[in-house]
Every structure is written in C-alpha cells, then in structure tokens.
Motif scaffolding. Structure first.
Motif, short mmCIF file in Angstrom:
data_model
loop_
_atom_site.label_atom_id
_atom_site.label_comp_id
_atom_site.label_asym_id
_atom_site.label_seq_id
_atom_site.Cartn_x
_atom_site.Cartn_y
_atom_site.Cartn_z
N UNK A 181 4.02 13.74 -9.52
CA UNK A 181 5.27 13.61 -8.81
C UNK A 181 5.45 12.36 -7.88
N UNK A 182 6.39 12.21 -7.31
CA UNK A 182 6.25 10.59 -6.61
C UNK A 182 6.50 10.45 -4.93
N UNK A 183 5.83 9.41 -4.59
CA UNK A 183 5.97 9.83 -2.85
C UNK A 183 7.04 8.88 -2.32
N UNK A 184 7.01 8.94 -0.72
CA UNK A 184 7.73 7.65 -0.22
C UNK A 184 8.74 6.62 -0.51
N UNK A 185 7.03 6.31 -1.25
CA UNK A 185 6.67 4.99 -1.55
C UNK A 185 6.92 4.26 -2.59
N UNK A 186 7.49 5.66 -3.80
CA UNK A 186 7.72 4.66 -4.75
C UNK A 186 6.74 5.71 -5.80
N UNK A 187 5.56 5.48 -5.47
CA UNK A 187 4.27 5.80 -6.32
C UNK A 187 4.24 6.84 -6.91
N UNK A 188 3.98 6.74 -8.39
CA UNK A 188 4.08 7.53 -9.03
C UNK A 188 2.47 8.34 -9.06
N UNK A 189 2.29 9.93 -9.68
CA UNK A 189 1.15 10.24 -9.15
C UNK A 189 1.00 11.30 -11.02
N UNK A 190 0.27 11.16 -11.85
CA UNK A 190 -0.37 12.27 -13.02
C UNK A 190 -1.68 12.49 -12.21
#
Length: 102
Positions: free
Chosen positions: A9-18
């Motif tokens: 997933x990706x948050x509004x700040x562009x941080x990707x989370x696996x």
C-alpha cells in the motif's frame, strides 16, 4: 513463500508499506518465522546501511508483531516501510509476493 501473504500500500505522503501476514497453528510457527528471517536477512544484506526511518532518508524500516491467540494459533505481522527502490528490489527478490505473476 508458503505461509506469509503480502499486501503493498501507499499513503498520501508516498510512503510504501509492505505487510506480510500469517496465522497458523503452533506446529507451523517455526516455518513462518523462517520466512520472516529470510525477508529480514535479504533486506539487511541488500540495504545494509539504509535501515531506519524513511523520513530520515533511509530505504526501509520494520516492525514485527507475534501473538499467540486462542486455540494455540500464532499470528505474525511483519510490516516494512519501504522506499520505491526497496519495493522494486523486493519485487525482484520475491517474485509473485506482491501479487505479480511468478
């Protein structure tokens, strides 16, 4: 990977989370943890100097949660905050884990 399931997933700040998740009976917990170790060992070897908070310029950070639930089931959640280059290298190292075809 046989036990962990993955979500990117990706948050509004562009941080990707696996996020890697598994819930298994106690008898399979060691195999799940072996998969977790494989991922973390790969990350430490591939990105040895950029482990830490992404907002400090690092490529990856991790959080591991393990819980024993009713009936002896073990839930494991490995969350990786990832830069784009880490996520791309992860896709290459673990084909199919993030939903792409093997």
């Amino acid at each position: 990977m046989h036990y962990l399931t993955f979500d990117l997933s990706e948050d509004d700040a562009g941080t990707l989370t696996i996020e890697a998740l598994a819930s298994t009976p106690a008898a399979q917990h060691a195999a799940v943890m072996a998969e977790v170790r494989r991922i973390l060992e790969w990350a430490r070897a591939r990105f040895p100097d950029t482990h830490g908070p992404l907002d400090e310029g690092m490529d990856w950070d991790d959080d591991l949660q393990v819980q024993v639930e009713d009936g002896g089931w073990h839930s494991v959640a490995l969350t990786l905050a990832a830069s784009a280059r880490f996520a791309e290298a992860f896709r290459e190292a673990f084909p199919g884990a993030l939903g792409e075809a093997d």
